[in-house]
Design a protein around this motif. Structure first.
Motif, PDB file in Angstrom:
ATOM      1  N   TRP A  71       8.889  -1.936  -3.126  1.00  0.00           N
ATOM      2  CA  TRP A  71       8.912  -0.529  -3.566  1.00  0.00           C
ATOM      3  C   TRP A  71       8.601  -0.746  -5.068  1.00  0.00           C
ATOM      4  CZ3 TRP A  71       8.011   3.926  -1.604  1.00  0.00           C
ATOM      5  CH2 TRP A  71       8.029   4.010  -0.136  1.00  0.00           C
ATOM      6  N   SER A  72       8.894  -1.812  -5.688  1.00  0.00           N
ATOM      7  CA  SER A  72       8.870  -2.253  -7.225  1.00  0.00           C
ATOM      8  C   SER A  72       7.696  -2.302  -7.359  1.00  0.00           C
ATOM      9  CB  SER A  72       9.407  -3.636  -7.681  1.00  0.00           C
ATOM     10  OG  SER A  72      10.556  -3.858  -7.108  1.00  0.00           O
ATOM     11  N   LEU A  73       6.607  -2.586  -6.676  1.00  0.00           N
ATOM     12  CA  LEU A  73       5.080  -2.525  -7.069  1.00  0.00           C
ATOM     13  C   LEU A  73       4.481  -1.188  -6.696  1.00  0.00           C
ATOM     14  CD1 LEU A  73       4.230  -5.952  -5.246  1.00  0.00           C
ATOM     15  CD2 LEU A  73       4.436  -5.417  -7.380  1.00  0.00           C
ATOM     16  N   VAL A  74       5.222  -0.469  -6.044  1.00  0.00           N
ATOM     17  CA  VAL A  74       4.640   1.144  -5.913  1.00  0.00           C
ATOM     18  C   VAL A  74       5.155   1.948  -7.191  1.00  0.00           C
ATOM     19  CG1 VAL A  74       5.121   3.260  -4.461  1.00  0.00           C
ATOM     20  CG2 VAL A  74       5.240   1.036  -3.263  1.00  0.00           C
ATOM     21  N   ILE A  75       6.375   1.466  -7.497  1.00  0.00           N
ATOM     22  CA  ILE A  75       6.840   2.087  -8.980  1.00  0.00           C
ATOM     23  C   ILE A  75       5.753   1.692  -9.904  1.00  0.00           C
ATOM     24  CG2 ILE A  75       8.612   1.935 -10.569  1.00  0.00           C
ATOM     25  CD1 ILE A  75      10.356   1.746  -8.514  1.00  0.00           C
ATOM     26  N   LEU A  76       5.411   0.249 -10.134  1.00  0.00           N
ATOM     27  CA  LEU A  76       4.620  -0.015 -10.709  1.00  0.00           C
ATOM     28  C   LEU A  76       3.059   0.660 -10.958  1.00  0.00           C
ATOM     29  CD1 LEU A  76       3.477  -2.211 -12.944  1.00  0.00           C
ATOM     30  CD2 LEU A  76       2.555  -3.482 -10.913  1.00  0.00           C
ATOM     31  N   HIS A  77       2.490   0.896  -9.798  1.00  0.00           N
ATOM     32  CA  HIS A  77       1.123   1.755  -9.580  1.00  0.00           C
ATOM     33  C   HIS A  77       1.505   3.112  -9.914  1.00  0.00           C
ATOM     34  CE1 HIS A  77      -1.497  -1.330  -7.861  1.00  0.00           C
ATOM     35  NE2 HIS A  77      -0.342  -1.947  -7.622  1.00  0.00           N
ATOM     36  N   LEU A  78       2.415   3.738  -9.249  1.00  0.00           N
ATOM     37  CA  LEU A  78       2.634   5.218  -9.664  1.00  0.00           C
ATOM     38  C   LEU A  78       3.047   5.616 -10.851  1.00  0.00           C
ATOM     39  CD1 LEU A  78       2.671   7.797  -8.032  1.00  0.00           C
ATOM     40  CD2 LEU A  78       5.082   7.485  -7.505  1.00  0.00           C
ATOM     41  N   SER A  79       3.974   4.831 -11.635  1.00  0.00           N
ATOM     42  CA  SER A  79       4.464   5.136 -13.011  1.00  0.00           C
ATOM     43  C   SER A  79       3.322   4.931 -13.850  1.00  0.00           C
ATOM     44  CB  SER A  79       5.502   4.302 -13.300  1.00  0.00           C
ATOM     45  OG  SER A  79       5.335   2.809 -13.135  1.00  0.00           O
ATOM     46  N   ALA A  80       2.452   3.945 -13.754  1.00  0.00           N
ATOM     47  CA  ALA A  80       1.250   3.722 -14.741  1.00  0.00           C
ATOM     48  C   ALA A  80       0.393   4.615 -14.564  1.00  0.00           C
ATOM     49  CB  ALA A  80       0.537   2.272 -14.243  1.00  0.00           C
ATOM     50  N   SER A  81       0.118   5.180 -13.416  1.00  0.00           N
ATOM     51  CA  SER A  81      -1.003   6.259 -13.311  1.00  0.00           C
ATOM     52  C   SER A  81      -0.282   7.551 -14.037  1.00  0.00           C
ATOM     53  CB  SER A  81      -1.050   6.761 -11.771  1.00  0.00           C
ATOM     54  OG  SER A  81      -1.963   7.742 -11.529  1.00  0.00           O
ATOM     55  N   ILE A  82       1.018   8.030 -13.679  1.00  0.00           N
ATOM     56  CA  ILE A  82       1.541   9.301 -14.420  1.00  0.00           C
ATOM     57  C   ILE A  82       1.650   8.844 -15.888  1.00  0.00           C
ATOM     58  CG2 ILE A  82       3.758  10.558 -14.595  1.00  0.00           C
ATOM     59  CD1 ILE A  82       4.176   9.806 -11.461  1.00  0.00           C
ATOM     60  N   ILE A  83       2.077   7.870 -16.478  1.00  0.00           N
ATOM     61  CA  ILE A  83       2.278   7.756 -17.828  1.00  0.00           C
ATOM     62  C   ILE A  83       0.877   7.646 -18.649  1.00  0.00           C
ATOM     63  CG2 ILE A  83       2.918   6.346 -19.630  1.00  0.00           C
ATOM     64  CD1 ILE A  83       5.048   5.384 -17.467  1.00  0.00           C
ATOM     65  N   TYR A  84      -0.064   6.967 -17.660  1.00  0.00           N
ATOM     66  CA  TYR A  84      -1.420   6.997 -18.427  1.00  0.00           C
ATOM     67  C   TYR A  84      -2.116   8.307 -18.648  1.00  0.00           C
ATOM     68  CZ  TYR A  84      -6.413   5.649 -19.197  1.00  0.00           C
ATOM     69  OH  TYR A  84      -7.651   5.475 -20.014  1.00  0.00           O
ATOM     70  N   THR A  85      -2.020   9.221 -17.502  1.00  0.00           N
ATOM     71  CA  THR A  85      -2.464  10.553 -17.458  1.00  0.00           C
ATOM     72  C   THR A  85      -1.881  11.408 -18.616  1.00  0.00           C
ATOM     73  OG1 THR A  85      -2.862  10.546 -15.084  1.00  0.00           O
ATOM     74  CG2 THR A  85      -2.668  12.654 -16.153  1.00  0.00           C
ATOM     75  N   ILE A  86      -0.459  11.298 -18.519  1.00  0.00           N
ATOM     76  CA  ILE A  86       0.336  11.967 -19.925  1.00  0.00           C
ATOM     77  C   ILE A  86      -0.264  11.739 -21.164  1.00  0.00           C
ATOM     78  CG2 ILE A  86       2.539  12.550 -20.793  1.00  0.00           C
ATOM     79  CD1 ILE A  86       3.422  12.069 -18.079  1.00  0.00           C
ATOM     80  N   ASN A  87      -0.401  10.498 -21.394  1.00  0.00           N
ATOM     81  CA  ASN A  87      -0.861   9.847 -22.536  1.00  0.00           C
ATOM     82  C   ASN A  87      -2.191  10.331 -22.947  1.00  0.00           C
ATOM     83  OD1 ASN A  87       1.635   8.363 -23.118  1.00  0.00           O
ATOM     84  ND2 ASN A  87       0.859   6.412 -22.278  1.00  0.00           N
TER      85      ASN A  87
END
Length: 481
Positions: A169-185
């Motif tokens: 689940w750590s790797l799921v957090i990596l992909h999901l959080s990167a996608s969310i943060i990049y979009t917001i940025n």
């Protein structure tokens, strides 16, 4: 002013590429120390599908936005809403396919992983216009800020999760959080704000441009990722974890080096139809690249065990042989990749496409057959296929610029000989020291020994080319600075 913007854009694009890759490698090393190969294999099973679906979601429309000259608000809004609706649709499809895929791979844990992972389609679809618009206007500094922030924050969150025993689940957090943060940025750094505008005619005009791009990308994706699919299906998550990590660490840095050198030596190749100029550029690119990639790859081949065990841990030792086989392939690919530019620059794209189709079809069959046995068999068949494809590719590219295959190997002969001698000497030394010192110390000694021997033997056997390489490197550093 435009030239200055272009140079600035190229600089920030290079910085973004290097920084993001460096961050990815560092994060990858830390996570490999904390997580099992199975965890990476499970995510590899998912990303085989998500990567393809994300490519379909974009449909080449981002490229169309970049290259269309008279871009209107309706163009931007139409593409935005199509991306969003299509991304939402893909998310729903992938969500409800979780049970089927979990049963297919015989991995029950995939069920919930895929359901959460499906959210990435929604978030990534919201940035499908902002990113291309920033690229269109060469605002790569803004892209860099958005990207590096998302990578750093998501990496920190993932490492914390891995330390907290979240496992895969750590790797799921990596992909999901990167996608969310990049979009917001991207929303913060971009001026574009969507409105409720949509036009079927405008969408059709973008598809007229983007669909051929999508077709080529789809074929390339399928042929390049069929190995992950078959390994995951036939050999399981652990085997895929070993293979995917070996492929990443041997291919990523070498590919980056080749791309950087290619961008330096081939900036105006498409304008130089003169065969002699193209021939000299190609040989120069190969020679310069070999000075960097051959010792790097040679060192990785003979020091693969201390590299894997010393850096990643004992649990990753089974990937050593696969890493060595893929390293041999990458050694050839690092210098012969430049022939692709010859096909494009001299208008032989159809010929290159035909060669690529044959090579791609071979790979799909080879990946399936290899996956019936082991990841080493997959890597071995991939190496054989590349060598078989390499010779016709060199032959036809050479015909376009009056270059014989023997001329190419004459330029590279000294590189092969020097690195083979150094590899042999370092291998003998490492065998003598193996089990007498720690793997990390052995790796450090091995790297230092390789570099010293390589420099000494190069000065003795290939001094002229070495000095030319150093001189060219100084010029590149001065120009880039």
């Amino acid at each position: 002013m435009k030239n200055k913007s272009t140079i600035n854009g190229v600089k920030w694009n290079a910085i973004n590429s290097i920084a993001s890759q460096a961050s990815t490698v560092i994060t990858g090393v830390v996570l490999m120390r904390l997580l099992s190969p199975d965890a990476f294999g499970l995510i590899g099973m998912i990303t085989v599908f998500t990567g393809f679906l994300k490519m379909l979601k974009d449909s080449g429309l981002g490229v169309s936005l970049i290259y269309k000259k008279d871009l209107t608000k309706y163009d931007k809004d139409t593409v935005f809403w199509f991306n969003f609706v299509f991304g939402l649709l893909l998310s729903i499809i992938f969500f409800f396919s979780s049970g089927f895929l979990a049963d297919y791979y015989d991995e029950p844990e995939l069920n919930n992983l895929i359901k959460v992972f499906s959210l990435t389609f929604v978030f990534s679809s919201l940035s499908g216009v902002h990113g291309p618009l920033l690229k269109k206007h060469l605002q790569y500094k803004k892209i860099f800020m958005a990207n590096i922030t998302s990578i750093v924050v998501s990496s920190i969150l993932t490492i914390i999760a891995a330390f907290s025993n979240f496992g895969v689940w750590s790797l799921v957090i990596l992909h999901l959080s990167a996608s969310i943060i990049y979009t917001i940025n991207l929303y913060f750094v971009s001026d574009y704000r969507p409105s409720f505008n949509f036009s079927k005619d405008i969408l059709k005009s973008h598809f007229d441009y983007s669909l051929p791009v999508l077709g080529t990308k789809s074929f390339n994706y399928l042929t390049r990722n069929a190995d992950n699919f078959f390994i995951g299906s036939l050999l399981g998550s652990q085997a895929l974890g070993y293979y995917s990590r070996a492929f990443f660490f041997v291919n990523m840095p070498i590919q980056k080096i080749s791309n950087i050198i290619g961008s330096i030596l081939f900036p105006s190749l498409s304008l130089k139809k003169d065969k002699k100029q193209s021939k000299n550029l190609l040989l120069n690119a190969m020679n310069m690249t070999a000075f960097i990639t051959f010792p790097l790859i040679g060192g990785l081949i003979v020091l693969s065990e201390p590299f894997v065990v010393g850096i990643f841990g004992e649990q990753w030792k089974p990937m050593v042989l696969t890493l060595q086989i893929l390293s041999i392939l990458t050694l050839f690919e690092s210098v012969f990749v430049f022939t692709t530019s010859i096909f494009y620059a001299h208008g032989a794209t159809k010929l290159y496409f035909r060669l690529s189709v044959i090579y791609g079809l071979y790979n799909i069959v080879a990946f399936y057959i290899g996956s019936l046995y082991s990841i080493e068999a997959v890597a071995g068949l991939l190496l054989i296929g590349y060598i078989l494809f390499m010779f016709p590719k060199l032959y036809y590219a050479g015909k376009l610029i009056d270059l014989r295959i023997l001329e190419i190997f004459k330029i590279l002969k000294s590189h092969f000989i020097i690195n083979f001698i150094v590899m042999f000497l370092v291998y003998v030394a490492s065998i003598f020291l193996l089990h007498k010192i720690s793997m990390i110390i052995l790796l450090i000694i091995g790297i230092a020994t390789y570099l010293i021997l390589f420099t000494i033997i190069s000065l003795l056997m290939n001094k002229k080319d070495l000095l030319i390489f150093i001189d060219n490197l100084k010029k590149v550093i001065i120009e880039k600075g």
